[in-house]
Write a protein that holds these residues in place. Structure first.
Motif, PDB file in Angstrom:
ATOM      1  N   PHE A 129      44.919  42.797  40.162  1.00 41.17           N
ATOM      2  CA  PHE A 129      43.993  42.539  39.068  1.00 41.17           C
ATOM      3  C   PHE A 129      43.346  43.818  38.568  1.00 41.17           C
ATOM      4  O   PHE A 129      43.276  44.066  37.364  1.00 41.17           O
ATOM      5  N   ILE A 149      45.872  38.252  36.549  1.00 43.33           N
ATOM      6  CA  ILE A 149      45.382  37.303  37.544  1.00 43.33           C
ATOM      7  C   ILE A 149      46.538  36.436  38.014  1.00 43.33           C
ATOM      8  O   ILE A 149      47.151  35.724  37.242  1.00 43.33           O
ATOM      9  N   HIS A 186      43.908  36.389  29.639  1.00 41.88           N
ATOM     10  CA  HIS A 186      43.976  35.864  31.009  1.00 41.88           C
ATOM     11  C   HIS A 186      44.394  34.420  31.040  1.00 41.88           C
ATOM     12  O   HIS A 186      45.022  33.957  31.980  1.00 41.88           O
ATOM     13  N   LEU A 241      40.065  34.238  46.283  1.00 39.65           N
ATOM     14  CA  LEU A 241      39.390  34.439  44.994  1.00 39.65           C
ATOM     15  C   LEU A 241      37.892  34.608  45.202  1.00 39.65           C
ATOM     16  O   LEU A 241      37.263  35.476  44.584  1.00 39.65           O
ATOM     17  N   VAL A 242      37.330  33.783  46.093  1.00 37.04           N
ATOM     18  CA  VAL A 242      35.905  33.933  46.406  1.00 37.04           C
ATOM     19  C   VAL A 242      35.661  35.329  46.970  1.00 37.04           C
ATOM     20  O   VAL A 242      34.704  36.013  46.600  1.00 37.04           O
ATOM     21  N   ILE A 255      37.349  38.125  46.425  1.00 35.94           N
ATOM     22  CA  ILE A 255      37.372  39.247  45.484  1.00 35.94           C
ATOM     23  C   ILE A 255      36.221  39.181  44.483  1.00 35.94           C
ATOM     24  O   ILE A 255      35.772  40.206  43.999  1.00 35.94           O
ATOM     25  N   VAL A 256      35.712  37.970  44.234  1.00 34.35           N
ATOM     26  CA  VAL A 256      34.534  37.885  43.376  1.00 34.35           C
ATOM     27  C   VAL A 256      33.318  38.454  44.106  1.00 34.35           C
ATOM     28  O   VAL A 256      32.549  39.243  43.555  1.00 34.35           O
ATOM     29  N   ILE A 288      35.607  42.852  41.871  1.00 34.74           N
ATOM     30  CA  ILE A 288      37.010  42.815  41.487  1.00 34.74           C
ATOM     31  C   ILE A 288      37.590  44.218  41.413  1.00 34.74           C
ATOM     32  O   ILE A 288      37.002  45.107  40.809  1.00 34.74           O
ATOM     33  N   MET A 337      28.502  32.736  47.516  1.00 37.49           N
ATOM     34  CA  MET A 337      29.071  33.372  46.329  1.00 37.49           C
ATOM     35  C   MET A 337      28.118  33.256  45.146  1.00 37.49           C
ATOM     36  O   MET A 337      27.906  34.220  44.402  1.00 37.49           O
ATOM     37  N   LEU A 375      26.406  36.356  43.155  1.00 38.60           N
ATOM     38  CA  LEU A 375      26.568  36.507  41.711  1.00 38.60           C
ATOM     39  C   LEU A 375      25.242  36.512  40.987  1.00 38.60           C
ATOM     40  O   LEU A 375      25.072  37.222  40.000  1.00 38.60           O
ATOM     41  N   PRO A 425      26.108  40.434  39.857  1.00 40.19           N
ATOM     42  CA  PRO A 425      27.242  39.795  39.185  1.00 40.19           C
ATOM     43  C   PRO A 425      28.563  40.544  39.377  1.00 40.19           C
ATOM     44  O   PRO A 425      29.618  39.957  39.252  1.00 40.19           O
TER      45      PRO A 425
END
Lengths: 336, 304
Positions: free
Chosen positions: B31, B37, B93, B228-229, B231-232, B236, B289, B293, B297
């Motif tokens: 990514f 993605i 995306h 995904l959680v 990398i958030v 990223i 998460m 954020l 963020p």
């Protein structure tokens, strides 16, 4: 603007055709089609709702099935406790979806682009796992709904009832969205997609506009969930699993992002296609998967290229024809 | 709560963290550099698990099985890059998500066609089947091996990215890929290599996880969501972020599942604690998460 004109006759024709479905099904003695098309309309409703954020505002929400699930469980959990009053269930679905939309939207909209996609997905999974682990409400196995929603005047007791209720809600939502799109709010919402910085400079809060759209979209998707629960007499965590969110996006892309009748046409095309492949082989996903890949590869605008052609003398070169004829065939059937 | 049980739960957490790191490092690199993605990353993990299990069952050699899994996943990754990812690099995306979503459907069904609907049996090699005594409790050797592999890969990734020419190009590509291309680097080749590397790591994770989780169609999705959680939360595009976040998420998830029902049980009735506990435990990382954020963020390690 030809599109307004195009939409102006597209909506009545589409809905008259859809209204004929139960009668045709009865005439040819195939009641299965009523159930099937009731499901199509429920997904069309959810796709229309998703269109509000994905099509108008360009926010790729990959967790919209969450709201379908919340709507379903609003019916399921209330009827589990013996409350089959449809109005109460509706109230619960709307309030829960609005609150969840507000909280989830507030967090998700802090990010943009890829972050937004992944966070909406993660939140939907959170609710999915929540319902899977709630053994009181059936957990993984789902929850049977013994009594249909009773709205006093009418009861969503069978496929035909759900079909007509969904048809009416879908018509109302379609007209609402068509008006919303041309309203100041809709204009600003679409502008946030094109140039958020300028929208902010004009004195609007991009965040608030997008959040309002997200909440509205969530509530409308929740309605689809409520109808789905009545159609299947069942509330299952799988209704909010992420493949469902993906399917909604596929429907939208097939039908044309940001168009008014696109989501409905897309839902019809997708589910008819799926049903057709299911008839061919048990391993229908082996065909459906690559079809989705091809759709993503060749049609940046999906079905919209047909509409675009009427407006512009030269069609966009990227609107490749490979996947389109299949979709076009369905659309031709719908618009005659 | 005794401390040796706590330690083995902690090790379980670290071991899950290692698997998550193997997955999310590839995902985050792809990514970060290609702006792509890849939801089919979980499918590459599944390919690794199936190929690893099948080739171990056929040959009896664990080393061969691991190598086969890495190579197979890498080649599938290369094919994906060429057929699907490359035409979509410059697109929205949305279309990448859509295409890789379709791929995921395809691979899950393909796994059912080839290996059937029921979990496919993957054995732990007999040499690694024992347990060792760690801090007064028994811990399986195989899980320690997974942790060791993770540490090695993390070190390898650090060396590759910080110390080699390839790594330098990757870092440069991440900040400005068109500039790298103008400077005469074959960016297409770089992207292909990177995609293969990410796919190979996913395959390695799958092959390692095979014997301790069940190898079956759809096994990639839950792990993909966790990745995904990760990398958030980690930010990223950052490998370091992926490492830190993978460990935090995995340890919190594992300990939460082990202890939250207990904790609730101490002040609630057992029946309701048993009902609410697992639900709370499964939501824990998503709440984390959301908190990350809300305050950062761009992820915990990102200074932006």
């Amino acid at each position: 603007m030809n599109r307004v004109k195009f939409g102006a006759w597209m909506i009545p024709v589409l809905f008259i055709l859809l209204a004929a479905v139960p009668f045709v099904a009865q005439a040819i003695g195939e009641p299965f089609y009523v159930t099937f098309f009731a499901r199509v309309l429920v997904y069309a409703l959810a796709a229309c709702a998703l269109n509000l954020v994905l099509g108008f505002a360009g926010l790729v929400s990959f967790g919209h099935a969450m709201f379908i699930g919340l709507g379903c469980y609003a019916v399921g959990i209330l009827s589990f406790y013996g409350i089959s009053d449809g109005w109460l269930q509706l109230l619960a679905a709307v309030v829960v979806c609005a609150l969840v939309g507000l909280v989830v939207g507030t967090v998700c909209l802090r990010t943009s682009g890829i972050g937004f996609i992944m966070i909406t997905l993660a939140f939907a999974q959170m609710f999915y796992f929540l319902m899977v682990s709630m053994t009181t409400f059936g957990g993984d196995d789902g929850l049977n709904i013994n009594e249909p929603s009773n709205f006093g005047l009418f009861e969503l007791s069978g496929s035909t009832e759900v079909y007509w209720a969904t048809w009416a809600v879908l018509l109302a939502v379609t007209i609402f969205l068509a008006r919303l799109k041309k309203s100041p709010f809709g204009m600003v919402l679409q502008a946030t997609h094109i140039n958020p910085r300028r929208v902010n400079a004009f004195g609007y809060s991009v965040f608030r506009v997008q959040l309002a759209a997200y909440v509205m979209s969530g509530v409308l998707t929740g309605l689809a969930g409520l109808l789905l629960a009545n159609l299947t007499a069942f509330a299952s965590p799988s209704y909010m699993s992420w493949p469902v969110s993906g399917e909604l996006i596929v429907m939208l892309v097939i039908g044309g992002l940001g168009t008014i009748t696109g989501p409905i046409v897309g839902a019809i095309a997708f589910l008819v296609m799926e049903e057709f492949f299911k008839g061919l082989t048990q391993h229908w996903m082996l065909i459906m998967g690559p079809v989705i890949v091809v759709i993503a590869l060749v049609s940046k605008n999906g079905f919209a290229w047909l509409i675009r052609r009427r407006e512009e003398p030269a069609p966009a070169p990227s609107a490749a024809p490979a996947a389109a004829p299949k979709v076009a065939a369905v659309s031709a059937g719908e618009s005659q | 709560m005794n401390s040796s049980l706590f330690l083995s739960q902690l090790l379980n957490g670290v071991q899950l963290g290692v698997l998550l790191f193997l997955l999310s490092s590839g995902l985050t690199l792809i990514f970060g550099i290609m702006n792509f993605i890849n939801l089919a990353h979980g499918s590459l993990y599944m390919v690794g698990a199936f190929i690893g299990a099948a080739s171990y069952n056929a040959s009896g050699s664990f080393i061969f099985a691991i190598a086969a899994a890495i190579i197979a996943a890498g080649l599938v990754g290369l094919l994906l890059e060429h057929l699907v990812a490359k035409p979509l690099y410059r697109h929205d995306h949305l279309y990448q998500v859509l295409a890789t979503f379709g791929l995921m459907m395809f691979f899950n069904e393909l796994a059912i066609v080839i290996f059937g609907n029921r979990p496919y049996y993957a054995a732990i090699p007999s040499a690694l089947n024992g347990a060792v005594t760690l801090f007064g409790s028994q811990y399986p050797v195989y899980r320690i091996l997974i942790i060791a592999v993770g540490v090695l890969v993390a070190l390898g990734a650090w060396y590759l990215i910080q110390k080699t020419r390839f790594g330098m190009l990757i870092r440069a590509g991440a900040s400005n890929s068109s500039m790298v291309s103008v400077l005469g680097v074959n960016i297409d080749l770089l992207k292909k290599l990177l995609f293969m590397l990410g796919a190979g790591l996913a395959g390695l994770a799958g092959a390692l996880a095979g014997p301790i989780l069940s190898v079956q169609s759809g096994m990639g999705e839950p792990v993909l969501i966790l990745a995904l959680v990760v990398i958030v939360v980690g930010g990223i595009g950052s490998i370091r972020g992926a490492l830190v976040a993978a460990m935090i998420i995995a340890v919190i998830d594992t300990l939460g599942r082990a202890y939250i029902p207990h904790l609730l049980g101490s002040f609630m009735q057992p029946a309701s604690a048993n009902a609410v506990g697992p639900a709370m435990a499964s939501m824990l990382i998503y709440v984390l998460m959301a908190l990350v954020l809300a305050f950062r963020p761009n992820g915990i390690l990102n200074k932006k």
